[in-house]
Design a protein around this motif. Structure first.
Motif, PDB file in Angstrom:
ATOM      1  N   SER A  23       0.808  -1.211   0.000  1.00 21.57           N
ATOM      2  CA  SER A  23       0.000   0.000   0.000  1.00 21.57           C
ATOM      3  C   SER A  23       0.843   1.264   0.000  1.00 21.57           C
ATOM      4  O   SER A  23       1.987   1.277   0.439  1.00 21.57           O
ATOM      5  CB  SER A  23      -0.930   0.011   1.215  1.00 21.57           C
ATOM      6  OG  SER A  23      -0.171  -0.012   2.411  1.00 21.57           O
ATOM      7  N   SER A  24       0.236   2.318  -0.488  1.00 25.05           N
ATOM      8  CA  SER A  24       0.885   3.629  -0.503  1.00 25.05           C
ATOM      9  C   SER A  24       1.159   4.063   0.925  1.00 25.05           C
ATOM     10  O   SER A  24       0.273   4.074   1.778  1.00 25.05           O
ATOM     11  CB  SER A  24      -0.032   4.640  -1.196  1.00 25.05           C
ATOM     12  OG  SER A  24       0.455   5.943  -1.050  1.00 25.05           O
ATOM     13  N   GLU A  25       2.395   4.402   1.224  1.00 26.15           N
ATOM     14  CA  GLU A  25       2.725   4.859   2.562  1.00 26.15           C
ATOM     15  C   GLU A  25       3.917   5.801   2.516  1.00 26.15           C
ATOM     16  O   GLU A  25       4.808   5.666   1.704  1.00 26.15           O
ATOM     17  CB  GLU A  25       3.003   3.683   3.501  1.00 26.15           C
ATOM     18  CG  GLU A  25       3.835   2.562   2.907  1.00 26.15           C
ATOM     19  CD  GLU A  25       5.330   2.754   2.974  1.00 26.15           C
ATOM     20  OE1 GLU A  25       5.802   3.699   3.624  1.00 26.15           O
ATOM     21  OE2 GLU A  25       6.041   1.978   2.347  1.00 26.15           O
ATOM     22  N   LYS A  26       3.891   6.788   3.410  1.00 27.29           N
ATOM     23  CA  LYS A  26       4.999   7.731   3.542  1.00 27.29           C
ATOM     24  C   LYS A  26       5.619   7.606   4.926  1.00 27.29           C
ATOM     25  O   LYS A  26       6.818   7.482   5.070  1.00 27.29           O
ATOM     26  CB  LYS A  26       4.507   9.154   3.301  1.00 27.29           C
ATOM     27  CG  LYS A  26       5.629  10.183   3.280  1.00 27.29           C
ATOM     28  CD  LYS A  26       5.093  11.565   2.974  1.00 27.29           C
ATOM     29  CE  LYS A  26       6.216  12.588   2.921  1.00 27.29           C
ATOM     30  NZ  LYS A  26       5.702  13.954   2.685  1.00 27.29           N
ATOM     31  N   TYR A  27       4.788   7.651   5.949  1.00 26.66           N
ATOM     32  CA  TYR A  27       5.269   7.469   7.313  1.00 26.66           C
ATOM     33  C   TYR A  27       4.708   6.205   7.956  1.00 26.66           C
ATOM     34  O   TYR A  27       5.207   5.736   8.954  1.00 26.66           O
ATOM     35  CB  TYR A  27       4.885   8.677   8.184  1.00 26.66           C
ATOM     36  CG  TYR A  27       5.504   9.968   7.709  1.00 26.66           C
ATOM     37  CD1 TYR A  27       6.889  10.096   7.590  1.00 26.66           C
ATOM     38  CD2 TYR A  27       4.712  11.044   7.360  1.00 26.66           C
ATOM     39  CE1 TYR A  27       7.466  11.266   7.146  1.00 26.66           C
ATOM     40  CE2 TYR A  27       5.285  12.232   6.921  1.00 26.66           C
ATOM     41  CZ  TYR A  27       6.650  12.338   6.810  1.00 26.66           C
ATOM     42  OH  TYR A  27       7.215  13.492   6.370  1.00 26.66           O
ATOM     43  N   SER A  28       3.635   5.665   7.397  1.00 22.48           N
ATOM     44  CA  SER A  28       2.988   4.511   8.016  1.00 22.48           C
ATOM     45  C   SER A  28       3.565   3.201   7.497  1.00 22.48           C
ATOM     46  O   SER A  28       4.395   3.180   6.587  1.00 22.48           O
ATOM     47  CB  SER A  28       1.483   4.557   7.744  1.00 22.48           C
ATOM     48  OG  SER A  28       1.231   4.368   6.369  1.00 22.48           O
ATOM     49  N   GLU A  29       3.100   2.111   8.070  1.00 17.61           N
ATOM     50  CA  GLU A  29       3.582   0.795   7.699  1.00 17.61           C
ATOM     51  C   GLU A  29       2.949   0.342   6.382  1.00 17.61           C
ATOM     52  O   GLU A  29       1.798   0.657   6.102  1.00 17.61           O
ATOM     53  CB  GLU A  29       3.219  -0.216   8.796  1.00 17.61           C
ATOM     54  CG  GLU A  29       3.730   0.151  10.179  1.00 17.61           C
ATOM     55  CD  GLU A  29       2.726   0.993  10.971  1.00 17.61           C
ATOM     56  OE1 GLU A  29       1.839   1.606  10.346  1.00 17.61           O
ATOM     57  OE2 GLU A  29       2.830   1.031  12.203  1.00 17.61           O
ATOM     58  N   PRO A  30       3.693  -0.410   5.559  1.00 19.84           N
ATOM     59  CA  PRO A  30       3.127  -0.908   4.292  1.00 19.84           C
ATOM     60  C   PRO A  30       2.341  -2.195   4.503  1.00 19.84           C
ATOM     61  O   PRO A  30       2.709  -3.042   5.308  1.00 19.84           O
ATOM     62  CB  PRO A  30       4.379  -1.171   3.444  1.00 19.84           C
ATOM     63  CG  PRO A  30       5.424  -1.544   4.448  1.00 19.84           C
ATOM     64  CD  PRO A  30       5.127  -0.741   5.691  1.00 19.84           C
TER      65      PRO A  30
END
Length: 334
Positions: free
Chosen positions: A298-305
């Motif tokens: 999944s799209s993530e920048k700061y969160s977990e994939p």
């Protein structure tokens, strides 16, 4: 012409799921998913993020499911805790895949020893087993076969096997002898600025799937900032030539779409270093009852994939997601 999206509400035999998929998978995130089917069961593996509350959790696990939504651990393929401290893949196992070739199972992975080679490039490893769930025996225990980032195996119409991988923004390929775990020839660049010309941009996470007589290659392109394109190429042979399809890109990901929320609690003593997202690893696979799907993290920048799965229509020169980047997904079961 591609078929329209079916009206699932009128169908009885429907499989539905919600993206991203987390049930039964590592709590603190997972990426680089690879999914295959055997005995009417889906099997999955990928790059796992460690649980910061557990000391001993260094193992490559195989997961299984029959409905996409819920996964369970099927077996442990490699236990890094049992490895000698000098093993070249002691600390990192990344982007693993399993390929059934001539009735044997070949586990491929990208690894590294952070004590000997901290922050260095990953190397390619290969293991073999007589059964999907193992036990697996690593064939190149002394050193990696070649420096890789994301690698896989593919066979040609004559049953010759090729290793393909990305490195430094380009895609390479070489014939490999599976019995000796050795390259038959030096790797050759099959995709880069010379043959892609104006379509070239940093390439990574290649995935090759044969459908009928056509080889389908999915590859990510990373742009500056936070923009990723997923493109589709086709060929009649793994070594190419590869044709850049006019329907590209299949997906486009933007920074504005990224999930900024950290979903789990982390120990304050250790803090939290967010995953750096530079790829959206896409795998094309056939379903238990037919039809095709793409799995990606999944799209993530700061969160977990986390895992996402979407149905797609595959034609000789076109791949089209039916419901791209949507939370709710469904298919009709024949």
């Amino acid at each position: 012409m591609l078929a329209s999206i079916p009206n699932f509400a009128q169908e009885k035999n429907v499989l539905s799921w919600h993206n991203p998929i987390r049930e039964g998978l590592p709590k603190y995130g997972m990426k680089d998913f690879y999914i295959m089917v055997e005995d009417s069961t889906y099997f999955l593996l990928g790059t796992s993020y460690k649980d910061p509350y557990r000391f001993n959790n260094k193992a490559l696990r195989l997961y299984e499911s029959n409905n996409f939504q819920e996964w369970t651990v099927s077996s442990i393929l490699l236990d890094l805790e049992r490895l000698d401290s000098s093993s070249w893949y002691k600390h990192v196992i990344s982007a693993p895949e399993i390929h059934r070739i001539r009735n044997r199972y070949y586990l491929t992975f990208n690894g590294r020893n952070d004590s000997i080679n901290p922050y260095g490039k990953l190397g390619f490893g290969i293991a073999v087993a007589d059964k999907l769930k193992g036990p697996y025996r690593v064939l190149n225990t002394s050193k990696p076969l070649v420096e890789t980032n994301h690698a896989g195996l593919v066979t040609d119409p004559d049953n010759q096997t090729f290793l393909y991988y990305d490195m430094d923004g380009r895609i390479y390929m070489a014939p490999i002898n599976l019995e000796t775990a050795a390259l038959v020839e030096d790797p050759k660049e099959i995709l880069g600025p010379i043959n892609l010309k104006e379509n070239y941009k940093y390439l990574d996470a290649p995935n090759i799937t044969k459908v009928g007589e056509t080889y389908h290659l999915l590859v990510s392109q990373f742009f500056g900032g936070y923009r990723v394109l997923v493109n589709h190429l086709t060929a009649n042979h793994p070594m190419g030539p590869w044709v850049w399809e006019q329907s590209n890109p299949i997906y486009e990901w933007l920074e504005s779409e990224a999930d900024l929320k950290v979903k789990n609690r982390y120990p304050e003593a250790n803090g939290y270093a967010p995953p750096t997202q530079v790829i959206f690893s896409n795998t094309l696979f056939e379903g238990i009852s037919g039809g095709f799907f793409i799995a990606y993290h999944s799209s993530e920048k700061y969160s977990e994939p986390y895992l996402c799965i979407e149905p797609v229509i595959v034609e000789e020169h076109k791949i089209e997601p039916l419901n791209p980047k949507a939370i709710n997904q469904m298919i009709i079961i024949p």
